[in-house]
Design an enzyme around this catalytic site. Structure first.
Site, PDB file in Angstrom:
ATOM      1  N   ASP A 136      -6.558  17.961 -11.558  1.00 15.88           N
ATOM      2  CA  ASP A 136      -8.691  16.976 -11.217  1.00 15.88           C
ATOM      3  C   ASP A 136      -8.069  15.324 -11.987  1.00 15.88           C
ATOM      4  OD1 ASP A 136      -9.757  19.167 -10.514  1.00 15.88           O
ATOM      5  OD2 ASP A 136     -10.594  19.724 -12.371  1.00 15.88           O
ATOM      6  N   ASP A 289     -13.273  29.912 -22.519  1.00 20.77           N
ATOM      7  CA  ASP A 289     -12.940  31.005 -21.870  1.00 20.77           C
ATOM      8  C   ASP A 289     -13.059  31.837 -23.293  1.00 20.77           C
ATOM      9  OD1 ASP A 289     -12.414  29.443 -24.102  1.00 20.77           O
ATOM     10  OD2 ASP A 289     -10.849  28.843 -24.452  1.00 20.77           O
TER      11      ASP A 289
END
Length: 534
Positions: A136, A289
């Site tokens: 990214d 996460d």
């Protein structure tokens, strides 16, 4: 007249006016103190003592459990079915499952070669391994460097894919989610995630994948982080002490008792079917996460932590990078708690005591109370009681409980026991930012979804394997760019309280207050990241 020097003469009424104002302020303070200040401060003391007891009970509980685990619990390969995967000339690589390795990146100029090289060096059949670099990066130079590195490994026969997106929607969660949508991923059973600074050993998959293959109820196998630059500076040593306790105690206890813990975001292997069943990656918080781990756990999946499976990684070695990281790690869990607490309560697949563990122990005490009591009690309430001597703090609350908690926290890093006093002062400083971040997360304020990638300096292993170190002395010439006003403000507040206690106090709190003042002052100037001998 020439010998007379001119003098500045104050009006005769000036001293009288000053004394009158001082007297009025003093009278107002005395009028307000007894009916308002004293009761409120006493209430604050009681609340802080309650939070201290809650945190103490949590630490003692985990201390008892970890001792029992080490002495009596079976090893993971005895608790769960584990059969090593052997190479078979007749079957070839067909007995190996297809594994996807995802490496999310964002402008990782210093470390991109480390994770890519380590992933390409994994001991696994090349036709059963897919490496996916999710870049990214916004820096075109870095993007070109990463792409060329992928091409270099691809020319050696490694199945490595370089993937980019048009935007950074969802940040890391968005990149991981997009990566799983690729057509070549549908044949993969498991996905391994490594951040750009993580370097797994070649046998990483052979030591972890069998747990997933032979235990269909396990969704996640989490490895431990090993820090290659922990001796770089005092800042990294302090981080090592905190994170070692997290891995040595918190993760081990969660895995052994409830088969649940928070996914650390990297150095873990997921069953892709479990990710899909849990709803996939979501970007509603900065802890994607932990979000996935909680949702998967609520659907009955189990997690396994392998403490002896370690992956090399890098700790932030600048105070600025560490502050941004801690904001994300503190704000995200609080925000996730706000969004999921009712879902956890209403869940019918998870037994009652696991719900209690997740809500009370995992979220409330560790992610919220631990930060609040450290800051509110030791940096605000306790100093204020010096200015209001009518409010008393029992010695068991101000000395005994924090001493026990500190000793229990030190078990993770015995080699740094001599730095324990510095660690206490450092944690008190960081509790300011963690408390602020948890409040932002709970009330979903402006910075609740702020994502700043932790800067990596590649300060782990050099080409010859020697650990790089920072300069012994900080650069003070950029002082105006380093000022952290919050820390400097609390340094001034604690200094005033320390001076008052030195003159009027009876408990000798001024020793602690002056030392804590220095810690806040040094942090305010950004001087934490200085060299410390190992």
């Amino acid at each position: 007249m020439e010998g007379v020097s001119p003098k500045f003469v104050l009006p005769e009424t000036f001293d009288g006016v000053r004394m009158e104002i001082t007297g009025q302020l003093g009278m107002i303070w005395e009028l307000v103190k007894a009916p308002v200040i004293v009761p409120l401060l006493q209430l604050a003391v009681y609340i802080c003592l309650l939070m201290s007891v809650m945190l103490l009970c949590e630490r003692v509980y985990m201390g008892i459990v970890i001792v029992l685990v080490k002495l009596f619990w079976k090893k993971p390969d005895k608790r769960y079915k584990f059969e090593p995967i052997h190479d078979d000339e007749e079957l070839g690589s067909s007995n190996f499952p297809v594994v996807l390795v995802q490496i999310p990146m964002f402008n990782e100029r210093e470390v991109y070669k480390l994770s890519i090289g380590a992933a390409c060096g994994l001991s696994w059949p090349s036709d059963r391994l897919v490496i996916q670099v999710l870049d990214d990066s916004t820096d075109p130079t870095v993007k070109q460097m990463v792409e060329m590195e992928c091409q270099r490994w691809a020319s050696k026969g490694i199945n490595i894919r370089y993937q980019i997106r048009e935007n950074r929607v969802g940040y890391k969660a968005g990149a991981l989610k997009e990566g799983l949508k690729r057509s070549y991923v549908k044949h993969c059973e498991y996905v391994v995630i490594f951040d750009a600074d993580f370097q797994p050993e070649p046998d990483f998959l052979r030591r972890s994948i069998p747990f997933l293959m032979h235990n269909p109820n396990i969704a996640l196998v989490q490895a431990r982080w090993r820090f290659v630059n922990s001796d770089e500076c005092l800042l990294t040593r302090m981080q090592e002490m905190s994170l070692d306790y997290h891995f040595t105690v918190e993760q081990e206890v969660g895995s052994s008792t409830h088969a649940f813990f928070g996914f650390n975001g990297t150095a873990g292997i997921w069953r892709i079917a479990a990710i899909n069943e849990a709803g996939g990656w979501k970007d509603r918080t900065t802890v994607e996460d932990m979000d996935l781990a909680v949702r998967a756990s609520l659907r009955g999946w189990k997690f396994l932590y392998l403490g002896d499976l370690q992956v090399k990684s890098e700790l932030p070695s600048t105070f600025r990078a560490f502050r941004f990281q801690q904001h994300r790690w503190s704000c995200g869990p609080a925000n996730l708690f706000r969004k999921m607490v009712m879902e956890i309560i209403r869940n019918k697949k998870v037994r009652f005591w696991k719900k209690v563990y997740v809500i009370y122990s995992f979220f409330f005490v560790r992610k919220i109370i631990a930060h609040w009591v450290t800051f509110c009690f030791y940096c605000v309430v306790l100093p204020l009681t010096i200015l209001v001597p009518e409010v008393k703090v029992p010695i068991w609350g101000s000395v005994y409980i924090p001493s026990i908690i500190t000793i229990l926290n030190s078990v993770g890093t015995p080699r740094s026991i001599h730095l324990l006093f510095y660690w206490i002062l450092f944690e008190n400083v960081m509790s300011l930012h963690r408390t602020k971040a948890t409040l932002i997360g709970l009330f979903e304020a402006g910075r609740a979804n702020e994502w700043v990638v932790t800067a990596k300096l590649g300060s782990g292993q050099s080409a010859k394997g020697n650990t790089k170190r920072l300069k012994r002395f900080p650069r003070i010439f950029k002082l105006p760019d380093r000022l952290n006003t919050l820390e400097l403000g609390f340094a001034a507040f604690l200094f005033v309280c320390g001076c008052y206690d030195f003159v009027h106090g009876k408990n000798n709190y001024f020793i602690y207050l002056f030392l804590q003042t220095m810690s806040f002052f040094i942090s305010g100037l950004g001087w934490i990241g200085t060299y410390v001998p190992s």
